[in-house]
Enzyme design. Structure first.
Site, PDB file in Angstrom:
ATOM      1  N   GLY A  74     -92.116 -27.201 -18.310  1.00 57.00           N
ATOM      2  CA  GLY A  74     -92.666 -26.916 -16.994  1.00 57.00           C
ATOM      3  C   GLY A  74     -91.826 -26.002 -16.134  1.00 57.00           C
ATOM      4  O   GLY A  74     -91.755 -26.209 -14.920  1.00 57.00           O
ATOM      5  N   ASN A 134     -92.575 -23.023 -15.304  1.00 54.14           N
ATOM      6  CA  ASN A 134     -93.500 -22.400 -14.340  1.00 54.14           C
ATOM      7  C   ASN A 134     -93.903 -23.399 -13.262  1.00 54.14           C
ATOM      8  O   ASN A 134     -94.029 -23.041 -12.092  1.00 54.14           O
ATOM      9  CB  ASN A 134     -94.731 -21.869 -15.067  1.00 54.14           C
ATOM     10  CG  ASN A 134     -94.519 -20.459 -15.592  1.00 54.14           C
ATOM     11  OD1 ASN A 134     -94.435 -19.513 -14.827  1.00 54.14           O
ATOM     12  ND2 ASN A 134     -94.405 -20.332 -16.893  1.00 54.14           N
ATOM     13  N   HIS A 147    -100.462 -16.466 -18.840  1.00 50.69           N
ATOM     14  CA  HIS A 147    -100.431 -16.191 -20.276  1.00 50.69           C
ATOM     15  C   HIS A 147     -99.330 -15.158 -20.535  1.00 50.69           C
ATOM     16  O   HIS A 147     -99.235 -14.153 -19.807  1.00 50.69           O
ATOM     17  CB  HIS A 147    -101.793 -15.646 -20.736  1.00 50.69           C
ATOM     18  CG  HIS A 147    -101.853 -15.317 -22.191  1.00 50.69           C
ATOM     19  ND1 HIS A 147    -101.989 -16.290 -23.167  1.00 50.69           N
ATOM     20  CD2 HIS A 147    -101.770 -14.139 -22.839  1.00 50.69           C
ATOM     21  CE1 HIS A 147    -101.996 -15.697 -24.349  1.00 50.69           C
ATOM     22  NE2 HIS A 147    -101.865 -14.402 -24.185  1.00 50.69           N
TER      23      HIS A 147
HETATM   24  C1  GRF Z   1     -94.758 -19.829 -21.264  1.00 48.31           C
HETATM   25  O1  GRF Z   1     -94.678 -18.874 -22.314  1.00 48.31           O
HETATM   26  C2  GRF Z   1     -95.998 -19.557 -20.446  1.00 48.31           C
HETATM   27  O2  GRF Z   1     -96.343 -18.181 -20.424  1.00 48.31           O
HETATM   28  C3  GRF Z   1     -97.051 -20.327 -21.175  1.00 48.31           C
HETATM   29  O3  GRF Z   1     -96.389 -21.513 -21.606  1.00 48.31           O
HETATM   30  C4  GRF Z   1     -95.007 -21.202 -21.892  1.00 48.31           C
HETATM   31  C5  GRF Z   1     -94.075 -22.289 -21.383  1.00 48.31           C
HETATM   32  O4  GRF Z   1     -94.145 -22.312 -20.005  1.00 48.31           O
HETATM   33  N1  GRF Z   1     -98.178 -20.598 -20.313  1.00 48.31           N
HETATM   34  P1  GRF Z   1     -93.256 -23.386 -19.146  1.00 48.31           P
HETATM   35  O5  GRF Z   1     -91.806 -23.016 -19.325  1.00 48.31           O
HETATM   36  O6  GRF Z   1     -93.529 -24.782 -19.727  1.00 48.31           O
HETATM   37  O7  GRF Z   1     -93.742 -23.221 -17.763  1.00 48.31           O
END
Ligand code: GRF
Length: 197
Positions: free
Chosen positions: A13, A15, A110
């Site tokens: 997580g 993001n 994405h």
């Molecule tokens: C990242 O590559 C993002 O682009 C995709 O999932 C992957 C992991 O994201 N949606 P996160 O570090 O868990 O947010």
């Protein structure tokens, strides 16, 4: 009243953490819920530590019945009066039944410059194709996988010695800038695409 945001994830997580951290002061949205299909997702532990409500809906008991899995997700969302869903590393494909309920209110990030490299292993595919640039895209979620109106993109130069991991790391850093910036606009009702740099 702030827009109430649910963030769906399956892993660490990063993001989600960038989104949560951005939603402060005059931001038009607030993180109301972090939901995962995995109880062991690092993002669930982090969000709970921040005092954010969390829900876990393990997809495995539902087997191939995606609709039943999504019915449970919808039931868990109800008490939170969610306005916007942000998919952020959520590794389950959502069916048209769920997506149409949320179309226009659900966005995703994405790790490619869509429409190029829909699907998985985007960085390895871009390197194999000899791309000179890569990046990430925030888009509205529609019933077509990794499709939908583009709300923002960030571009990254591919370096001669890049590996999928080194490229992914540079793209991820841009994701953490792009997604919060797009969410802020989206929550204010602005769908003007944002391009970084
Ligand atoms: C990242 O590559 C993002 O682009 C995709 O999932 C992957 C992991 O994201 N949606 P996160 O570090 O868990 O947010």
């Amino acid at each position: 009243m702030s827009k109430q945001v649910a963030i769906f994830l399956s892993g660490g997580g990063s993001n989600m953490r960038a989104l949560v951290t951005s939603m402060s002061n005059d931001h038009p949205a607030r993180p109301a819920l972090v939901l995962s299909n995995r109880a062991d997702a690092g993002g669930i532990a982090w969000a709970a530590g921040q005092g954010i409500a969390t829900e876990v809906v393990d997809h495995r008991p539902f087997g191939p019945d995606r609709a039943a899995f999504e019915t449970e997700i919808a039931a868990r969302l109800m008490p939170y009066d969610i306005d916007i869903i942000c998919l952020a590393g959520f590794m389950r494909v959502l069916t048209a039944g769920f997506v149409t309920q949320w179309q226009g209110r659900m966005i995703n990030i994405h790790p490619s410059l869509l429409p190029r490299y829909r699907g998985l292993h985007t960085h390895a595919r871009a390197l194999a194709a000899g791309e000179r640039e890569a990046g990430c895209t925030v888009h509205e979620v529609t019933t077509e996988l990794d499709d939908g109106p583009i709300l923002g993109q960030a571009r990254v130069k591919v370096l001669p010695d890049d590996t999928p991991d080194s490229l992914a790391a540079r793209v991820l850093a841009q994701e953490h800038l792009l997604y919060p910036a797009v969410l802020r606009r989206f929550a204010a009702g602005d769908r003007t695409p944002l391009y970084l740099p």
